[in-house]
Design an enzyme around this catalytic site. Structure first.
Site, PDB file in Angstrom:
ATOM      1  N   GLU A 129      35.290  44.737  40.559  1.00  0.00           N
ATOM      2  CA  GLU A 129      36.517  45.314  39.990  1.00  0.00           C
ATOM      3  C   GLU A 129      37.339  44.226  39.328  1.00  0.00           C
ATOM      4  O   GLU A 129      37.933  44.418  38.279  1.00  0.00           O
ATOM      5  CB  GLU A 129      37.345  45.990  41.097  1.00  0.00           C
ATOM      6  CG  GLU A 129      38.573  46.749  40.590  1.00  0.00           C
ATOM      7  CD  GLU A 129      39.841  45.904  40.505  1.00  0.00           C
ATOM      8  OE1 GLU A 129      40.856  46.427  40.030  1.00  0.00           O
ATOM      9  OE2 GLU A 129      39.839  44.713  40.886  1.00  0.00           O
ATOM     10  N   ASP A 170      43.440  50.236  46.338  1.00  0.00           N
ATOM     11  CA  ASP A 170      42.994  48.866  46.042  1.00  0.00           C
ATOM     12  C   ASP A 170      43.633  47.954  47.077  1.00  0.00           C
ATOM     13  O   ASP A 170      43.114  47.757  48.161  1.00  0.00           O
ATOM     14  CB  ASP A 170      43.381  48.539  44.597  1.00  0.00           C
ATOM     15  CG  ASP A 170      42.811  47.226  44.104  1.00  0.00           C
ATOM     16  OD1 ASP A 170      42.628  46.312  44.915  1.00  0.00           O
ATOM     17  OD2 ASP A 170      42.550  47.099  42.892  1.00  0.00           O
TER      18      ASP A 170
HETATM   19 ZN   LIG Z   1      42.046  44.622  43.579  1.00  0.00          ZN
END
Ligand SMILES: [Zn+2]
Length: 530
Positions: A393, A422
């Site tokens: 990511e 996240d």
């Molecule tokens: Zn992250």
């Protein structure tokens, strides 16, 4: 920070499960899912400690080991789990150097570009495994030029310099982090005519404001040698397979085509520490910068230059086709198995990743364990639940983008919603963003989870009190793995976290010790986020 985010994730997941549950009464399983009898601060903190024992950047052996841990934890929850791999273009630093000649009469200073360990640092043994500070996908090359200070490197900052009569052409700019995406800092510098860009974390913004402020490990702030690394790529997914999946034997565009796409910078750049940024600022003369361009109380007076300080910035990156691994877990639905509710979080980290992203990974694994307990008590989901643990990511949302590209048609017709976490926890205070279809769901979920920092109220009550503007933000940018779902195929999506920005973001101090001391000492926020 960990504590709150975990709870929120749990609450939201729970609301999704309302959609998923088959009778007997949904409400029973719903409240069981979030009940404190299922919550386990110790297991969340154990997941986090295990996942963050070593730095684990995408493509590394340590990150492959973290993938195995996620895979085996999901499998142990009786969830059908497997790894989906892609070969993608990543970059790693090969050689770097940065030298400053403060004035023609002074000897050059060579910076050591190292983040320092501290006395008693439990991660000192693996500090050398932290990737040398760099910008992913930075242009390789060597540039020498006088320095211009450009504040946050925004378009309007260059406008101010122009009004002041400062010519940026042929200079190396010194910008501070904090207002715009780092890829745009480098892009704006290039467009203004600069030949290189240095980006530092000013202690006014990241170091507690200077003066008596202490820093990690004594306080939450970024130490003077701390460096915020990160990508400067402006696209998403593997740059060599724009719009299609990086599966085995696939066609790829050349590096030259990648460079002409406009998504990677065309001038070298490097992230540097507050201490190095200040040393360079002291070598810059010329006009005094505006008040809101200045630093903390005890910082030197910032001037804009150019020069007389001259820097020599040299960066060489390796471009590698590396294997990345998404870990996927599937619980098949009983009523509508071909409709998918998807939960995702990334695993790869620039350094140890205690906040970014493994507070979210710990929450995802906690969700899996709670679902196993629900299954044991007879629950079966109405729709198919897919748990996704993404890779790469940090380079450009790569693992999630490649998977969406590979499964675009299937997902476009079958995905009901995508829920992203996240940085699950970086402090107190719940925040959520999403597409409007999920607004009610987010609110309902937040109304069911107790505020981890105040047991007399729910997360929802804390949330509405703390928010000045609109309660639920929108997902306009490409900040995390929801982007491919939302922007490529239009799947309703949400993104949640406890805590806002945190000062040691993307530095080697984003470790378990920071989380335990400052992010979420009791791991309550993590549990709440789950
Ligand atoms: Zn992250």
């Amino acid at each position: 920070m960990l504590k709150t985010t975990g709870a929120t994730f749990l609450a939201i997941a729970t609301s999704f499960f309302i959609l998923l549950f088959s009778p007997p009464p949904k409400s029973y399983y719903h409240s069981l899912f979030i009940s404190s009898s299922l919550s386990d601060n110790a297991s969340i903190s154990h997941h986090l400690r295990t996942l963050t024992r070593r730095p684990h950047v995408a493509g590394s052996q340590a990150n492959a080991e973290a993938a195995s841990y996620v895979l085996s934890t999901l499998s142990a929850c009786n969830i059908k789990a497997h790894i989906v791999s892609y070969d993608v273009l990543l970059t790693y630093p090969d050689s770097r150097s940065l030298t400053l000649t403060p004035s023609p009469s002074e000897p050059p200073i060579t910076f050591d570009l190292k983040q320092e360990i501290y006395e008693g640092d439990p991660y000192a043994d693996v500090a050398d495994e932290v990737l040398p500070t760099n910008h992913a996908y930075a242009k390789s090359g060597s540039v020498i030029g006088p320095v211009v200070y450009v504040n946050y490197g925004r378009v309007e900052d260059y406008g101010t310099l122009k009004e002041m009569g400062v010519n940026v052409t042929g200079t190396v700019v010194l910008a501070r982090y904090g207002e715009i995406y780092r890829g745009d800092i480098v892009m704006n510098a290039f467009e203004a005519g600069a030949i290189g860009a240095l980006v530092y974390t000013d202690r006014k913004d990241y170091g507690g404001g200077g003066g008596d402020a202490k820093w990690f490990p004594d306080d939450k702030w970024m130490p003077p040698s701390g460096v915020q690394v990160g990508t400067v790529y402006n696209g998403s997914g593997d740059p060599t397979t724009p719009g299609w999946a990086s599966s085995e034997g696939c066609e790829r565009v050349s590096i030259e085509e990648v460079e002409s796409s406009g998504d990677v910078p065309l001038i070298p750049s490097m992230p540097i520490s507050d201490a190095d940024g200040e040393t360079i600022l002291r070598s810059i003369g010329g006009q005094i910068a505006k008040d809101n361009w200045q630093g903390s109380i005890d910082a030197p007076t910032y001037r804009v230059g150019p020069g007389p300080g001259v820097v020599n910035l040299e960066y060489n990156g390796k471009q590698v086709i590396a294997t990345i691994q998404n870990v996927m877990g599937v619980i098949e639905g009983v009523e509508e198995p071909d409709r998918f509710v998807i939960l995702g979080n990334h695993r790869d980290a620039w350094t140890f990743g205690a906040v970014d992203p493994n507070s979210g990974t710990a929450a995802l694994l906690e969700v899996a364990q709670r679902l196993q307990k629900l299954q044991r008590s007879g629950w079966k989901p109405r729709r198919t639940i897919i748990l996704c643990n993404w890779d790469a990511e940090e380079y450009g949302l790569t693992g999630s983008t490649e998977w969406v590209e590979e499964n675009r048609d299937l997902l476009a017709s079958r995905a009901v919603a995508y829920l992203n976490v996240d940085c699950a926890v970086s402090g107190a205070g719940f925040h959520a963003s999403g597409t409007p279809q999920l607004d009610d769901l987010l609110k309902q979920a937040a109304q069911q989870v107790q505020d981890p920092d105040n047991s007399s109220q729910t997360i929802y009550e804390q949330w509405i009190q703390s928010t000045e503007s609109s309660l639920i933000g929108r997902l306009g940018g490409a900040g995390s793995d929801y982007a491919a779902f939302l922007q490529h195929i239009g799947v309703p999506a949400a993104d949640m976290r406890f805590g806002a920005g945190y000062p040691v973001y993307h530095s080697m101090y984003d470790d378990y010790t920071w989380m335990e001391k400052f992010g979420d000492p009791m791991f309550h926020r993590n549990v709440a986020g789950t």
